[in-house]
Design a protein around this motif. Structure first.
Motif, PDB file in Angstrom:
ATOM      1  N   THR A 144       0.831  -1.202   0.000  1.00 55.28           N
ATOM      2  CA  THR A 144       0.000   0.000   0.000  1.00 55.28           C
ATOM      3  C   THR A 144       0.865   1.252   0.000  1.00 55.28           C
ATOM      4  OG1 THR A 144      -1.712  -1.203   1.213  1.00 55.28           O
ATOM      5  CG2 THR A 144      -1.856   1.194   1.190  1.00 55.28           C
ATOM      6  N   LEU A 145       1.887   1.270   0.839  1.00 55.43           N
ATOM      7  CA  LEU A 145       2.769   2.432   0.891  1.00 55.43           C
ATOM      8  C   LEU A 145       3.525   2.591  -0.421  1.00 55.43           C
ATOM      9  CD1 LEU A 145       3.960   4.784   2.427  1.00 55.43           C
ATOM     10  CD2 LEU A 145       5.621   3.215   3.472  1.00 55.43           C
ATOM     11  N   ALA A 146       3.932   1.505  -1.046  1.00 56.37           N
ATOM     12  CA  ALA A 146       4.640   1.586  -2.320  1.00 56.37           C
ATOM     13  C   ALA A 146       3.754   2.210  -3.391  1.00 56.37           C
ATOM     14  CB  ALA A 146       5.105   0.198  -2.754  1.00 56.37           C
ATOM     15  N   ALA A 147       2.477   1.800  -3.449  1.00 53.16           N
ATOM     16  CA  ALA A 147       1.570   2.345  -4.455  1.00 53.16           C
ATOM     17  C   ALA A 147       1.342   3.841  -4.249  1.00 53.16           C
ATOM     18  CB  ALA A 147       0.239   1.595  -4.417  1.00 53.16           C
ATOM     19  N   ALA A 148       1.129   4.260  -3.000  1.00 49.54           N
ATOM     20  CA  ALA A 148       0.889   5.675  -2.720  1.00 49.54           C
ATOM     21  C   ALA A 148       2.126   6.512  -3.024  1.00 49.54           C
ATOM     22  CB  ALA A 148       0.470   5.845  -1.265  1.00 49.54           C
ATOM     23  N   THR A 149       3.281   6.000  -2.663  1.00 45.62           N
ATOM     24  CA  THR A 149       4.525   6.719  -2.910  1.00 45.62           C
ATOM     25  C   THR A 149       4.816   6.817  -4.401  1.00 45.62           C
ATOM     26  OG1 THR A 149       5.374   5.921  -0.790  1.00 45.62           O
ATOM     27  CG2 THR A 149       6.978   6.799  -2.347  1.00 45.62           C
ATOM     28  N   LEU A 150       4.615   5.718  -5.126  1.00 50.95           N
ATOM     29  CA  LEU A 150       4.853   5.734  -6.568  1.00 50.95           C
ATOM     30  C   LEU A 150       3.952   6.752  -7.257  1.00 50.95           C
ATOM     31  CD1 LEU A 150       6.283   4.402  -9.018  1.00 50.95           C
ATOM     32  CD2 LEU A 150       4.330   2.847  -9.159  1.00 50.95           C
ATOM     33  N   ASN A 151       2.712   6.848  -6.842  1.00 47.33           N
ATOM     34  CA  ASN A 151       1.799   7.815  -7.440  1.00 47.33           C
ATOM     35  C   ASN A 151       2.324   9.231  -7.294  1.00 47.33           C
ATOM     36  OD1 ASN A 151      -0.964   8.105  -8.663  1.00 47.33           O
ATOM     37  ND2 ASN A 151      -1.210   9.460  -6.895  1.00 47.33           N
ATOM     38  N   ARG A 152       2.888   9.541  -6.116  1.00 47.66           N
ATOM     39  CA  ARG A 152       3.453  10.870  -5.890  1.00 47.66           C
ATOM     40  C   ARG A 152       4.725  11.075  -6.714  1.00 47.66           C
ATOM     41  NH1 ARG A 152       1.161  15.569  -4.929  1.00 47.66           N
ATOM     42  NH2 ARG A 152       0.577  15.779  -2.759  1.00 47.66           N
ATOM     43  N   VAL A 153       5.539  10.037  -6.817  1.00 48.80           N
ATOM     44  CA  VAL A 153       6.775  10.140  -7.595  1.00 48.80           C
ATOM     45  C   VAL A 153       6.454  10.420  -9.058  1.00 48.80           C
ATOM     46  CG1 VAL A 153       8.725   8.795  -8.483  1.00 48.80           C
ATOM     47  CG2 VAL A 153       8.177   8.718  -6.054  1.00 48.80           C
ATOM     48  N   VAL A 154       5.437   9.750  -9.612  1.00 42.54           N
ATOM     49  CA  VAL A 154       5.117   9.904 -11.032  1.00 42.54           C
ATOM     50  C   VAL A 154       4.498  11.258 -11.324  1.00 42.54           C
ATOM     51  CG1 VAL A 154       3.691   9.025 -12.916  1.00 42.54           C
ATOM     52  CG2 VAL A 154       4.831   7.429 -11.377  1.00 42.54           C
ATOM     53  N   PHE A 155       3.545  11.681 -10.505  1.00 42.29           N
ATOM     54  CA  PHE A 155       2.771  12.885 -10.820  1.00 42.29           C
ATOM     55  C   PHE A 155       3.155  14.105  -9.989  1.00 42.29           C
ATOM     56  CE2 PHE A 155      -0.124   9.365 -12.067  1.00 42.29           C
ATOM     57  CZ  PHE A 155      -0.195   9.645 -13.422  1.00 42.29           C
ATOM     58  N   ALA A 156       4.003  13.924  -9.002  1.00 43.83           N
ATOM     59  CA  ALA A 156       4.536  15.039  -8.199  1.00 43.83           C
ATOM     60  C   ALA A 156       3.407  15.954  -7.726  1.00 43.83           C
ATOM     61  CB  ALA A 156       5.595  15.783  -8.996  1.00 43.83           C
TER      62      ALA A 156
END
Length: 952
Positions: free
Chosen positions: A645-657
């Motif tokens: 869950t944390l990986a998915a949320a973090t990745l979303n922020r990394v991609v779309f800033a």
């Protein structure tokens, strides 16, 4: 108030009468029009003992083939817990005529799906495929039954995969150990059900290939198997194929090993268990009592008791612990019945700031009350209606009916048991509920469990402090195998699978559309003859419209709408809906907010005013906002301790800033804490309007009745004079790719998430991009599954998806692995992101992957909810409704050149964003060697509010 139309009531009565006439054994709920058609089947037994059940349905678009074996976790040999489950994996893989993994490939290339599962009483193997592949699937099941290959390579690969499954399901989630180990081990004392089905790392490591061969010879044979075929097929042809492929399979002469059942003394003293585990964000409480077997006369009353205590928001546990006392984020109660025994148990996740003692006191008070005083007639009726409504949904598809039948056969030995169970539930009385509560929820037989974070373990307390002190029975030792092991035949000598037959094309549901005078689009597609319906109201905007500092506002508005509306309180709404067997769900994704109603058609006239009030007249009570805030904060605290869950949320922020898509739709602790009632009311007024919405209705209603429902619910919804709000660039400009490590010491597994930006849904590239995604990570035929799981056993599964939004799409790959192999898995995933950019694709490969995609589409629109979901997505993405008909032909038109071209434009490791969440000490060094510029951040320091995640 909307009153029932006489014509509508007459239609409902006629529908009920027609069902009762067509199905004399139909079960009717308290509501006279809520009728459950009985299971329809034929049965025969072959001379070798194989039971065969046929459930023909000429209207189905698929056929399901299932084999249920009378062997499960309770049959695991001494010292080999988890062995039936391990063998389930082994038997799915290879036979004399089928190379390793080929069954999955054939099924997916046919546009089907397959899986297997193991319980304490059974192991089942099942496929759902287009009808023309029925003979092929029967042949594969006969191969597995008569000619499996159990060699060292298969054994080692599947054992490694099962260990990763155990890590993913038990060690990685915050409460995985609680359910499987702590509650599991303490549910039974001296019992054949004492051990967990998934086993332990230690006993899996101790197993040998000789054990596997012995287990197969001991338990797998026609006489311990049941074949169920359900869906679109010719029954006479099925009989011929069954005779051809199964009748000649002999039973071994040796009898099936019989484990002498231990005689367990009834528990007469309570027991207290305290356990500790890493990464437990909130403490938990458990309660365990002895239960009953599936055929016990009290099973129906316990099912009703479970509904009263724990089913829905009007249940006693939710109302007391979550809603009123607010001492818990969740509270459950379940009565689990099996073939020879059962268990009654409940769990509570304690709310932040509340004590274990408070949660325990509230839970125990609810249990004491239901043991002391009779439940109300209204509670009894509500529980029955909920069970009947759920059963209607489960019987919607041929596959669902097959699973109901299979479960009844292995747990009760009676194909009529599901219908008899519904009749027994209807006969349960208030006195029955009181009696079973007093009989089974006894204080002298309870096991009380506390589950705490590892940091709270007192010095000297052992890691296995949770273990049941009762002696574990000595289980049967399976005699050694005596038959020579099978081997895969050389390619030229293998029997080829039967060719597919003539296609049986299922008609795509017709779609009708009208627009109400207020601008609301109404879209109707009849999908079933069962008396059920789904309505989804799609509202434009979604979480992308959340203001700065108010992330999660769209989701909160949706959630609060049903917590008080039209003068009804949240408990009143819950009680009214659940008494009707109906439910209203609401939520927001980045692009839209959805409010849905699911109900039996018989309940619609009474559910419609509530649905309308939730959408048009929500009260947004301040007290409900505070309850929602507390529950959401507790939920975030739990979710963000799960690596995936944390990986998915973090990745979303990394991609779309800092773009709207970068913000978490569910909000953050800070944004939820700052949210006010005025924020919620303003969001509702701005976005919830008829000219910004579409209502999608699917299920058993004819179009005219569905349009009448829409008019009754939303005909008086006023369109505001203000212009529709607009959201700018939701995806933002692409940021530089990067590798980010989130360090979570003690994590039971590492989660690996990788993403690359993709094309818009309206872009011509989207269809070949969808095929490219299927090649990379679609199902078990995708490259990721093959490289990460099948070849190396590094994960239980590795997949990718094409996440499609209003602005663009995202190739997103995800998997979990033991921490020490995280760096290796990252490289494997990146290699697959690269692979299509330089590797030519054959026509056959493109056809196979298109079939895989289209098979998922066909299966999804077989269900009321799935059809509504597809239509809802077309609305949200601005596509024409004709997409329901044109989607298959456009997907079939994709050629290998188009896939290669899209891969060159969109894919490649140089475009990839990578996030790894896990115990970094175990993988950071090799990962950094491959990615010197990676950035490390501690899990507790991740700031999802910030475009840069708070990384300095």
């Amino acid at each position: 108030m909307i009153r029932p139309r006489p014509l509508r009531a007459a239609l409902l009565a006629a529908s009920a009468l027609a069902l009762l006439t067509a199905f004399p054994g139909a079960v009717r709920a308290q509501d006279a029009a809520m009728v459950v058609p009985p299971l329809q089947y034929t049965h025969r037994e072959l001379s070798n003992g194989l039971d065969v059940y046929a459930m023909p349905d000429p209207t189905a678009g698929t056929v399901t083939v299932q084999v249920w074996y009378d062997v499960g976790g309770k049959d695991d040999p001494e010292g080999r817990s988890g062995f039936a489950h391990l063998f389930e994996h082994i038997l799915s893989r290879k036979t004399v005529n089928i190379p390793y993994g080929q069954i999955s490939t054939w099924v997916e290339n046919a546009g089907g799906s397959r899986n297997a599962s193991t319980g304490q009483d059974f192991t089942n193997y099942y496929e759902t495929v287009p009808p023309e592949y029925l003979e092929t699937m029967l042949w594969t099941h006969a191969e597995r039954m008569a000619r499996p290959v159990v060699d060292q390579a298969v054994f080692e690969a599947e054992r490694s995969i099962v260990k990763e499954e155990l890590r993913q399901r038990v060690y990685a989630p915050p409460y995985g150990r609680l359910g499987v180990f702590v509650i599991g081990d303490n549910s039974f004392d001296e019992s054949i059900y004492r051990r967990s089905v998934i086993g332990s790392i230690e006993q899996l490591d101790a197993a040998t290939i000789d054990d596997a061969r012995a287990f197969h010879e001991a338990y797998y044979r026609p006489a311990t198997a049941t074949l169920i075929v359900s869906g679109n097929f010719d029954p006479a042809q099925l009989d011929r194929w069954v005779d051809q492929y199964f009748a000649g399979i002999p039973n071994p002469e040796r009898p099936v090993p019989v484990f002498q059942r231990p005689t367990a003394a009834p528990r007469t003293q309570p027991r207290d268990v305290v356990s500790y585990a890493p990464n437990v964000p909130l403490p938990a409480v458990g309660r365990i009592w002895p239960g009953v077997e599936a055929t016990h006369p009290d099973a129906a009353a316990l099912d009703v008791l479970q509904g009263i205590l724990s089913r829905g928001q009007n249940s006693r546990l939710y109302q007391r612990l979550v809603y009123v006392d607010q001492v818990a984020t969740s509270a459950s109660f379940g009565a689990n019945t099996m073939e020879e025994d059962g268990v009654v148990s409940g769990t509570v996740i304690v709310a932040q700031g509340k004590s274990l003692e408070q949660a325990e006191a509230s839970y125990d008070a609810v249990i004491a009350e239901i043991r002391t005083n009779p439940v109300t007639q209204a509670e009894l009726d509500e529980a029955k209606v909920e069970i009947i409504s759920s059963e209607l949904r489960q019987r919607e598809t041929a596959s669902g009916r097959a699973f109901i039948l299979g479960q009844a056969l292995v747990s009760e030995g009676d194909a009529n048991a599901p219908d008899a169970r519904l009749a027994a539930i209807q006969a349960v009385t208030v006195d029955d509920v009181l009696r079973v509560a007093r009989t089974y929820l006894r204080d002298d037989a309870v096991v009380r469990v506390r589950y705490l974070d590892e940091s709270q373990r007192p010095e000297g307390v052992p890691e296995d402090s949770w273990r049941n002190p009762a002696p574990v029975p000595t289980f049967v030792s399976v005699p050694p195998a005596i038959l020579p092991p099978n081997e895969l035949l050389p390619e030229g000598r293998r029997m080829a699978p039967p060719a597919p037959g003539a296609a049986r094309v299922a008609a795509t549901p017709a779609v009708a559309e009208r627009t109400l005078p207020n601008g609301l689009r109404v879209i109707v597609a009849k999908s079933t003859d069962l008396p059920i319906m789904n309505a989804q109201l799609i509202i434009g905007g979604g979480a992308s419209g959340d203001p700065e500092g108010r992330m999660g506002l769209a989701s909160a508005t949706a959630a609060l709408a049903r917590e008080g509306a039209g003068g009804r309180t949240a408990p009143q709404i819950a009680a009214s809906l659940e008494s009707l067997g109906a439910s209203i769900g609401a939520g927001a994704n980045p692009d839209v907010t959805t409010v849905s109603l699911s109900a039996p058609v018989a309940s619609l006239d009474r559910a419609t005013p509530i649905f309308a009030d939730v959408v048009l007249r929500p009260d947004f009570p301040a007290a409900e906002l505070e309850r929602l805030r507390t529950r959401s904060l507790n939920g975030l605290r739990v979710a963000l301790r799960d690596p995936a869950t944390l990986a998915a949320a973090t990745l979303n922020r990394v991609v779309f800033a800092g773009a709207p898509y970068g913000a978490p739709s569910s909000g953050t602790a800070e944004s939820l804490s700052a949210m006010t009632r005025d924020d919620v009311a303003a969001h509702h007024a701005r976005w919830w309007r008829p000219d910004n919405a579409a209502l999608v209705i699917t299920g058993g209603m004819d179009p005219e009745a569905a349009f009448a429902f829409a008019e009754a619910a939303f005909g008086d919804w006023a369109r505001p004079a203000a212009a529709l709000p607009v959201i700018g660039d939701r995806a933002g400009q692409a940021t530089a790719p990067r590798v980010l490590v989130v360090d979570m010491p003690g994590a039971g597994q590492a989660a690996v998430a990788v993403a690359v930006r993709g094309p818009d849904r309206s872009d011509a590239d989207w269809y070949p991009a969808s095929v490219a995604n299927a090649v990379i990570g679609g199902g078990s035929g995708g490259h990721l599954f093959n490289e990460v799981r099948a070849k190396r056993g590094l994960s239980y599964g590795a997949y990718s998806s094409l996440v499609t939004r209003v602005d663009g799409s995202l190739f997103a790959a995800q998997t979990q692995t033991k921490n020490e192999s995280a760096a290796e898995v990252v490289e494997l995933v990146l290699s697959e992101v690269d692979r299509l950019t330089g590797e030519a694709m054959t026509d056959q490969a493109a056809t196979d992957r298109e079939s895989f995609v289209l098979g998922g589409f066909s299966r999804s629109i077989e269900t009321t909810g799935g059809l509504g979901g597809f239509i809802g997505d077309t609305v949200a993405l601005g596509l024409p409704l004709s997409e329901l008909q044109t989607y298959p032909e456009r997907m079939r038109a994709v050629d290998p050149a188009a896939v290669s071209s899209v891969a060159g434009r969109w894919l490649g490791r140089e475009r990839a964003y990578v996030v790894v969440v896990g115990d970094a000490a175990q993988f950071l060094e090799p990962l950094r060697a491959a990615h010197p510029d990676l950035v490390v951040i501690k899990a507790e320091d991740v700031d999802l509010n910030a475009a840069d995640l708070g990384i300095e």
